[in-house]
Scaffold this active site. Structure first.
Site, mmCIF file in Angstrom:
data_model
loop_
_atom_site.group_PDB
_atom_site.id
_atom_site.type_symbol
_atom_site.label_atom_id
_atom_site.label_comp_id
_atom_site.label_asym_id
_atom_site.label_seq_id
_atom_site.Cartn_x
_atom_site.Cartn_y
_atom_site.Cartn_z
ATOM 1 N N ALA A 65 0.868 -1.179 0.000
ATOM 2 C CA ALA A 65 0.000 0.000 0.000
ATOM 3 C C ALA A 65 0.904 1.228 0.000
ATOM 4 O O ALA A 65 2.051 1.170 0.467
ATOM 5 C CB ALA A 65 -0.894 -0.015 1.230
ATOM 6 N N GLY A 108 0.583 -4.991 0.926
ATOM 7 C CA GLY A 108 -0.655 -5.054 0.156
ATOM 8 C C GLY A 108 -0.454 -5.674 -1.222
ATOM 9 O O GLY A 108 -1.389 -6.224 -1.798
ATOM 10 N N GLU A 111 -0.667 -9.268 -0.619
ATOM 11 C CA GLU A 111 -2.073 -9.553 -0.302
ATOM 12 C C GLU A 111 -2.947 -9.520 -1.549
ATOM 13 O O GLU A 111 -3.843 -10.353 -1.716
ATOM 14 C CB GLU A 111 -2.580 -8.544 0.741
ATOM 15 C CG GLU A 111 -1.923 -8.775 2.096
ATOM 16 C CD GLU A 111 -2.193 -7.667 3.097
ATOM 17 O OE1 GLU A 111 -2.075 -6.477 2.724
ATOM 18 O OE2 GLU A 111 -2.509 -7.972 4.253
ATOM 19 N N GLU A 131 4.920 -5.168 6.961
ATOM 20 C CA GLU A 131 4.186 -4.126 7.711
ATOM 21 C C GLU A 131 4.712 -3.941 9.130
ATOM 22 O O GLU A 131 4.643 -2.858 9.692
ATOM 23 C CB GLU A 131 2.687 -4.469 7.760
ATOM 24 C CG GLU A 131 1.947 -4.295 6.440
ATOM 25 C CD GLU A 131 1.919 -5.543 5.575
ATOM 26 O OE1 GLU A 131 2.781 -6.437 5.770
ATOM 27 O OE2 GLU A 131 1.039 -5.631 4.710
HETATM 28 N N1 CO8 Z 1 4.542 3.245 -0.732
HETATM 29 C C1 CO8 Z 1 4.916 4.429 -1.289
HETATM 30 N N2 CO8 Z 1 6.031 4.582 -2.043
HETATM 31 C C2 CO8 Z 1 6.809 3.485 -2.225
HETATM 32 C C3 CO8 Z 1 6.486 2.240 -1.674
HETATM 33 C C4 CO8 Z 1 5.285 2.137 -0.900
HETATM 34 N N3 CO8 Z 1 4.862 0.982 -0.367
HETATM 35 N N4 CO8 Z 1 7.450 1.355 -2.004
HETATM 36 C C5 CO8 Z 1 8.351 2.031 -2.750
HETATM 37 N N5 CO8 Z 1 7.953 3.315 -2.881
HETATM 38 C C6 CO8 Z 1 8.642 4.386 -3.606
HETATM 39 C C7 CO8 Z 1 9.871 4.870 -2.856
HETATM 40 O O1 CO8 Z 1 9.516 5.785 -1.845
HETATM 41 C C8 CO8 Z 1 10.673 5.481 -3.969
HETATM 42 O O2 CO8 Z 1 10.134 6.740 -4.270
HETATM 43 P P1 CO8 Z 1 11.118 8.034 -4.415
HETATM 44 O O3 CO8 Z 1 11.992 7.696 -5.606
HETATM 45 O O4 CO8 Z 1 10.179 9.169 -4.664
HETATM 46 O O5 CO8 Z 1 11.901 8.114 -3.170
HETATM 47 C C9 CO8 Z 1 10.378 4.573 -5.160
HETATM 48 O O6 CO8 Z 1 9.159 3.891 -4.831
HETATM 49 C C10 CO8 Z 1 11.448 3.525 -5.395
HETATM 50 O O7 CO8 Z 1 11.629 2.826 -4.182
HETATM 51 P P2 CO8 Z 1 13.085 2.591 -3.516
HETATM 52 O O8 CO8 Z 1 14.014 3.717 -3.878
HETATM 53 O O9 CO8 Z 1 12.880 2.339 -2.055
HETATM 54 O O10 CO8 Z 1 13.540 1.275 -4.284
HETATM 55 P P3 CO8 Z 1 14.550 0.156 -3.761
HETATM 56 O O11 CO8 Z 1 14.785 -0.740 -4.924
HETATM 57 O O12 CO8 Z 1 15.721 0.773 -3.089
HETATM 58 O O13 CO8 Z 1 13.734 -0.648 -2.623
HETATM 59 C C11 CO8 Z 1 11.812 -1.789 -1.707
HETATM 60 C C12 CO8 Z 1 12.611 -1.401 -2.971
HETATM 61 C C13 CO8 Z 1 12.628 -2.744 -0.846
HETATM 62 C C14 CO8 Z 1 10.541 -2.471 -2.185
HETATM 63 C C15 CO8 Z 1 11.481 -0.509 -0.894
HETATM 64 O O14 CO8 Z 1 10.933 0.460 -1.757
HETATM 65 C C16 CO8 Z 1 10.510 -0.727 0.212
HETATM 66 O O15 CO8 Z 1 10.885 -1.252 1.266
HETATM 67 N N6 CO8 Z 1 9.221 -0.341 0.021
HETATM 68 C C17 CO8 Z 1 8.213 -0.440 1.042
HETATM 69 C C18 CO8 Z 1 7.735 -1.862 1.200
HETATM 70 C C19 CO8 Z 1 6.682 -1.944 2.297
HETATM 71 O O16 CO8 Z 1 6.940 -1.672 3.442
HETATM 72 N N7 CO8 Z 1 5.444 -2.369 1.918
HETATM 73 C C20 CO8 Z 1 4.351 -2.501 2.838
HETATM 74 C C21 CO8 Z 1 3.537 -1.261 2.843
HETATM 75 S S1 CO8 Z 1 2.265 -1.288 4.096
HETATM 76 C C22 CO8 Z 1 1.005 -2.198 3.395
HETATM 77 O O17 CO8 Z 1 1.123 -2.670 2.307
HETATM 78 C C23 CO8 Z 1 -0.233 -2.354 4.222
HETATM 79 C C24 CO8 Z 1 -1.259 -3.187 3.482
HETATM 80 C C25 CO8 Z 1 -2.621 -2.683 3.709
HETATM 81 C C26 CO8 Z 1 -3.670 -3.318 2.834
HETATM 82 C C27 CO8 Z 1 -3.474 -3.145 1.336
HETATM 83 C C28 CO8 Z 1 -4.645 -3.667 0.550
HETATM 84 C C29 CO8 Z 1 -4.337 -4.191 -0.845
#
Ligand code: CO8
Length: 257
Positions: A65, A108, A111, A131
């Protein structure tokens, strides 16, 4: 209908939905989920479509998400609007939905893939429920569907530590139906969808229902449901065609596709 955060196309009787927020690794925001719900409902209604494939990019199916959109939400707010409730559109679709996963399927994203009927993964896929690292827990079935798919111990491992598992581990654990090289992912998913599209529509729809019942009820109730729809299919012309074709050593030509 033109969408901004997804791309849609059709391949024969298969609809393809691509998540398209590359700048955010396909993070799932309200707008994207609304577009996906609309596209899914349209394809489900379309008699020319037999199955649906949902995919992302090579780098990310969906990295969860959208954390930036979510971070200022409040408890009264998410409760009042049932934040996640409207994200479950894929679970209401009657036709088979295949998740073709390459790269990150996190939070998400994992999921969403698990809400689909099967997951076909590229050898680069990475699954996880991170999460816990954000001070929350999975909220769209991650503690439930993952546990049913991979069992308690591995689900606890993933949900409590937030670690990712690769495609091989996910296949061994039963989360993933098959793994293919990244370059072949979409072709393989479309091939599976096309195969399903050649079969009898009532058989496919009830087979999907029956497998899903296994997730939601007791064995006794599930077997009762299966038997009811199994008997009912003998009322279809496709059952006569399928069995008749076998007896006559020819390919069946199902009418209700
Ligand atoms: N939300 C918003 N932006 C994101 C997300 C995210 N989940 N994941 C990546 N991005 C963005 C980054 O902020 C970045 O943006 P910017 O260039 O503007 O800084 C861009 O995407 C590229 O990401 P990274 O530079 O971080 O890329 P890396 O290759 O270094 O890392 C990762 C990739 C490991 C995937 C890393 O981006 C990461 O850890 N992302 C977050 C993963 C996460 O924690 N996901 C869980 C989110 S919470 C959730 O999903 C709750 C579920 C609720 C229900 C959903 C219903 C379907």
């Amino acid at each position: 209908m033109a969408f901004e955060m997804i791309l849609t196309e059709t391949h024969g009787r298969t609809a393809l939905i691509r998540l398209n927020r590359p700048q955010a690794l396909n993070a799932l925001c309200d707008g994207l989920m609304a577009e996906m719900a609309e596209a899914l409902a349209g394809f489900d209604r379309d008699d020319n479509i037999a199955a649906i494939v949902i995919t992302g990019s090579e780098k990310a199916f969906a990295a969860g998400a959208d954390i930036k959109e979510m971070k200022d939400r409040t408890f009264p707010g998410v409760l009042a609007e049932d934040f996640i409730g409207k994200w479950e559109a894929v679970t209401t679709i009657r036709k088979p939905v295949i998740a073709a996963v390459s790269g990150f399927a996190l939070g998400g994203g994992c999921e969403l893939a698990m809400m689909c009927d099967m997951i076909i993964a590229s050898d680069t896929a990475k699954f996880g429920q991170p999460e816990i690292n954000l001070g929350i827990i999975p909220g769209a079935g991650g503690t439930q569907r993952l546990t049913r798919a991979v069992g308690k111990s591995k689900a606890m491992d993933l949900v409590l530590t937030g670690r990712m598992m690769d495609a091989q581990e996910a296949e061994r654990a039963g989360l993933v139906a098959r793994i293919v090289p990244a370059a072949d992912l979409l072709a393989e998913a479309l091939k599976v969808a096309e195969k399903i599209g050649q079969l009898s529509g009532p058989s496919v729809a009830t087979a999907k229902q029956a497998v899903n019942v296994a997730f939601e009820t007791t064995l006794r109730e599930g077997v009762r449901f299966e038997r009811g729809v199994f008997y009912a299919l003998f009322a279809t012309e496709d059952q006569k065609e399928g069995m008749g074709a076998f007896a006559e050593k020819r390919k069946p030509a199902f009418r209700n596709r």
